[in-house]
Design an enzyme around this catalytic site. Structure first.
Site, PDB file in Angstrom:
ATOM      1  N   ASP A  81     -10.102 -12.615   9.715  1.00 18.10           N
ATOM      2  CA  ASP A  81      -9.751 -11.119  10.099  1.00 18.10           C
ATOM      3  C   ASP A  81      -9.092 -11.164  11.042  1.00 18.10           C
ATOM      4  OD1 ASP A  81     -11.677 -12.145  11.929  1.00 18.10           O
ATOM      5  OD2 ASP A  81     -12.806 -10.418  11.980  1.00 18.10           O
ATOM      6  N   LEU A 128       1.106  -1.210   0.030  1.00 18.95           N
ATOM      7  CA  LEU A 128      -0.132   0.018   0.153  1.00 18.95           C
ATOM      8  C   LEU A 128       0.754   1.398   0.027  1.00 18.95           C
ATOM      9  CD1 LEU A 128      -2.805  -1.349   2.522  1.00 18.95           C
ATOM     10  CD2 LEU A 128      -3.288  -0.553   0.103  1.00 18.95           C
ATOM     11  N   GLU A 166      -7.438  -8.811   6.242  1.00 13.87           N
ATOM     12  CA  GLU A 166      -8.523  -8.270   6.020  1.00 13.87           C
ATOM     13  C   GLU A 166      -8.202  -6.822   5.989  1.00 13.87           C
ATOM     14  OE1 GLU A 166     -13.006  -7.754   7.791  1.00 13.87           O
ATOM     15  OE2 GLU A 166     -11.441  -6.478   8.856  1.00 13.87           O
ATOM     16  N   SER A 204     -11.408 -11.756  21.363  1.00 11.76           N
ATOM     17  CA  SER A 204     -12.394 -11.493  20.259  1.00 11.76           C
ATOM     18  C   SER A 204     -12.263 -12.649  19.315  1.00 11.76           C
ATOM     19  CB  SER A 204     -11.936 -10.277  19.368  1.00 11.76           C
ATOM     20  OG  SER A 204     -12.016  -9.059  20.155  1.00 11.76           O
ATOM     21  N   HIS A 209     -14.876  -3.707   2.635  1.00  9.62           N
ATOM     22  CA  HIS A 209     -13.807  -4.566   3.244  1.00  9.62           C
ATOM     23  C   HIS A 209     -13.476  -5.527   2.067  1.00  9.62           C
ATOM     24  CE1 HIS A 209     -16.138  -4.162   7.285  1.00  9.62           C
ATOM     25  NE2 HIS A 209     -15.667  -3.100   7.013  1.00  9.62           N
ATOM     26  N   LYS A 219     -15.712 -15.256  18.896  1.00 12.20           N
ATOM     27  CA  LYS A 219     -15.970 -15.173  17.361  1.00 12.20           C
ATOM     28  C   LYS A 219     -16.296 -16.796  16.995  1.00 12.20           C
ATOM     29  CE  LYS A 219     -15.500 -13.069  12.594  1.00 12.20           C
ATOM     30  NZ  LYS A 219     -15.012 -12.193  11.904  1.00 12.20           N
ATOM     31  N   HIS A 224     -18.925   3.174  17.461  1.00 10.78           N
ATOM     32  CA  HIS A 224     -18.137   2.067  17.941  1.00 10.78           C
ATOM     33  C   HIS A 224     -18.081   2.268  19.717  1.00 10.78           C
ATOM     34  CE1 HIS A 224     -14.996  -0.904  19.441  1.00 10.78           C
ATOM     35  NE2 HIS A 224     -15.449  -1.723  18.493  1.00 10.78           N
ATOM     36  N   ALA A 258     -17.571   5.644  12.318  1.00  9.28           N
ATOM     37  CA  ALA A 258     -17.532   4.109  12.706  1.00  9.28           C
ATOM     38  C   ALA A 258     -16.455   4.190  14.119  1.00  9.28           C
ATOM     39  CB  ALA A 258     -16.408   3.251  11.922  1.00  9.28           C
TER      40      ALA A 258
HETATM   41  P1  0O2 Z   1     -12.367  -6.199  15.896  1.00  8.47           P
HETATM   42  O1  0O2 Z   1     -12.314  -5.982  17.298  1.00  8.47           O
HETATM   43  O2  0O2 Z   1     -11.520  -5.361  15.326  1.00  8.47           O
HETATM   44  O3  0O2 Z   1     -11.974  -7.525  15.461  1.00  8.47           O
HETATM   45  P2  0O2 Z   1     -18.370 -10.220  12.509  1.00  8.47           P
HETATM   46  O4  0O2 Z   1     -19.678  -9.083  12.760  1.00  8.47           O
HETATM   47  O5  0O2 Z   1     -17.234 -10.103  12.578  1.00  8.47           O
HETATM   48  O6  0O2 Z   1     -19.023 -11.707  13.124  1.00  8.47           O
HETATM   49  P3  0O2 Z   1     -17.795 -10.410   9.608  1.00  8.47           P
HETATM   50  O7  0O2 Z   1     -18.463 -10.997   8.722  1.00  8.47           O
HETATM   51  O8  0O2 Z   1     -16.526 -11.001   9.770  1.00  8.47           O
HETATM   52  O9  0O2 Z   1     -18.622 -10.623  11.127  1.00  8.47           O
HETATM   53  O10 0O2 Z   1     -18.056  -8.723  10.075  1.00  8.47           O
HETATM   54  P4  0O2 Z   1     -17.903  -7.574   8.806  1.00  8.47           P
HETATM   55  O11 0O2 Z   1     -19.171  -7.272   8.520  1.00  8.47           O
HETATM   56  O12 0O2 Z   1     -16.939  -7.940   7.577  1.00  8.47           O
HETATM   57  O13 0O2 Z   1     -17.004  -6.410   9.687  1.00  8.47           O
HETATM   58  C1  0O2 Z   1     -16.434  -6.818  10.767  1.00  8.47           C
HETATM   59  C2  0O2 Z   1     -15.335  -5.597  11.211  1.00  8.47           C
HETATM   60  O14 0O2 Z   1     -15.745  -4.319  10.345  1.00  8.47           O
HETATM   61  C3  0O2 Z   1     -15.756  -5.022  12.645  1.00  8.47           C
HETATM   62  O15 0O2 Z   1     -14.478  -5.778  13.367  1.00  8.47           O
HETATM   63  C4  0O2 Z   1     -15.444  -3.680  12.579  1.00  8.47           C
HETATM   64  O16 0O2 Z   1     -14.149  -3.345  12.535  1.00  8.47           O
HETATM   65  C5  0O2 Z   1     -16.144  -3.223  11.274  1.00  8.47           C
HETATM   66  N1  0O2 Z   1     -17.673  -3.004  11.371  1.00  8.47           N
HETATM   67  C6  0O2 Z   1     -18.546  -3.849  10.751  1.00  8.47           C
HETATM   68  N2  0O2 Z   1     -19.663  -3.391  10.915  1.00  8.47           N
HETATM   69  C7  0O2 Z   1     -19.534  -2.246  11.888  1.00  8.47           C
HETATM   70  C8  0O2 Z   1     -20.275  -1.411  12.686  1.00  8.47           C
HETATM   71  O17 0O2 Z   1     -21.377  -1.374  12.441  1.00  8.47           O
HETATM   72  N3  0O2 Z   1     -19.922  -0.255  13.383  1.00  8.47           N
HETATM   73  C9  0O2 Z   1     -18.634  -0.040  13.353  1.00  8.47           C
HETATM   74  N4  0O2 Z   1     -18.038   0.870  14.197  1.00  8.47           N
HETATM   75  N5  0O2 Z   1     -17.749  -1.139  12.720  1.00  8.47           N
HETATM   76  C10 0O2 Z   1     -18.278  -2.111  12.173  1.00  8.47           C
HETATM   77  P5  0O2 Z   1     -14.970  -6.565  14.779  1.00  8.47           P
HETATM   78  O18 0O2 Z   1     -14.832  -7.911  14.611  1.00  8.47           O
HETATM   79  O19 0O2 Z   1     -16.174  -5.763  15.286  1.00  8.47           O
HETATM   80  O20 0O2 Z   1     -13.830  -5.809  15.478  1.00  8.47           O
END
Ligand code: 0O2
Length: 226
Positions: free
Chosen positions: A95, A44, A162, A72, A143, A76, A178, A174
Site C-alpha cells: 500500500d 480510471l 492499492e 507510516s 480495497h 508498519k 479517522h 471514514a
Molecule cells: P495510510 O496513512 O493511508 O497509510 P494495516 O491496517 O495497514 O496494517 P492492511 O491489511 O494493509 O493493514 O489494511 P487494510 O484493512 O487493507 O486497510 C488499510 C487502509 O484502509 C488504511 O490505511 C485506511 O486508509 C483504510 N482503513 C482501513 N480500516 C479503516 C478504518 O477502520 N477507518 C478508516 N478511517 N480507514 C480505514 P492506513 O494504513 O491506516 O493509512
C-alpha cells in the site's frame, strides 16, 4: 509507563524513517510508485470518460492519490517485523502507492473495479471487500491491490498499487472516523464506538436508498422511451 514507552518508540521510528527516506534507493523507488499511480489514474480517467458516454453519468466523483509517508512505512514494517530495507519494503508492503476512488453509487464501484482488473496489463493481487463484509467498527470500502507494469528507459518494471473504492457516504464516515480516532484518551470510548457504528449503519441504508432511487429513475426513463 506505557505512554512513555510508546512516545520513545515513536521518536525512534521517526528518526529511522528520516534516515531511510533520505537514501537514494528509497527516493528512486518512491518515484516509481508515483509513476504507477499515474498509470492507474489514467486508466480510471479513460474508463470514466467512456462510461459517461455509455451510461450518461460519471462513475466517480473524484480520485485522490497518495504515497505512504516514511513514518507510516517504517511503523508498519516495525509492527510486522519486516527488516527496514528498500528491498523488503517493496516486497512486503502493498500500500505504498494508494489511490482512492470516490463514487456516487455502489454499483459503479463494482463496475469500475471489474473494468480495471479486466485490462490485459492489470493483475489483481488481492481483494478485500469491506462493503459486503464491513469491519466491526463500521468501515466500508472495496480495497484492491493491483500489479501494473511501468515502462522505463531501462525496461519494464512491475509495481503494486492499492486502490480503494468508496461511495461519498463511505468516504464521509471514514474521514470523520479517522479524525476522531486520533483524539487521545476519549472519555466515553465505548459510547463513541457505538455511535460511530450507528452512523455507519445509517450511511449504509442511505447508499442503498440512493441506489434504489437511481434504478427507479433509470427504469422510468426506459419505459418513457418505449
Ligand atoms: P495510510 O496513512 O493511508 O497509510 P494495516 O491496517 O495497514 O496494517 P492492511 O491489511 O494493509 O493493514 O489494511 P487494510 O484493512 O487493507 O486497510 C488499510 C487502509 O484502509 C488504511 O490505511 C485506511 O486508509 C483504510 N482503513 C482501513 N480500516 C479503516 C478504518 O477502520 N477507518 C478508516 N478511517 N480507514 C480505514 P492506513 O494504513 O491506516 O493509512
Amino acid at each position: 509507563m506505557e505512554l512513555v514507552k510508546n512516545r520513545v518508540l515513536m521518536e525512534d521510528l521517526e528518526k529511522t524513517a528520516k534516515t531511510f527516506a533520505e537514501t537514494d534507493e528509497f527516493v528512486k523507488l518512491m518515484t516509481l510508485y508515483r509513476c504507477a499511480i499515474m498509470e492507474i489514474e489514467t486508466k480510471l480517467r479513460v474508463l470514466d470518460a467512456e462510461f459517461s458516454l455509455q451510461y450518461d453519468r460519471n462513475p466517480f466523483e473524484h480520485i485522490e492519490s497518495r504515497l505512504k509517508n516514511p513514518v507510516s512505512i517504517v511503523e508498519k514494517m516495525h509492527r510486522r517485523n519486516i527488516p527496514i530495507t528498500v528491498r523488503d519494503m517493496e516486497r512486503e508492503l502493498y500500500d505504498i502507492a494508494g489511490i482512492r476512488v470516490v463514487c456516487s453509487f455502489i454499483e459503479d464501484i463494482y463496475k469500475l473495479a471489474d473494468l480495471l482488473v479486466e485490462q490485459d496489463d492489470v493483475l489483481l493481487v488481492q481483494k478485500k471487500d469491506y462493503i459486503v463484509s464491513p469491519k466491526p467498527n463500521g468501515y466500508r470500502s472495496l480495497h484492491m491491490i493491483v500489479d501494473i507494469p511501468i515502462f522505463l528507459s531501462e525496461g519494464k518494471k512491475h509495481m503494486k498499487v492499492e486502490v480503494q473504492f468508496r461511495t461519498i457516504a463511505m468516504d464521509f464516515w471514514a474521514s470523520v472516523e479517522h479524525k476522531l480516532k486520533y483524539k487521545k484518551q476519549l472519555k466515553n470510548q465505548d459510547e463513541v464506538i457505538d455511535r460511530l457504528q450507528k452512523c455507519a449503519s445509517i450511511l449504509s441504508s442511505l447508499d442503498d436508498e440512493m441506489e434504489n432511487l437511481r434504478l427507479q429513475i433509470d427504469m422510468d426513463e426506459e419505459n418513457g422511451r418505449e
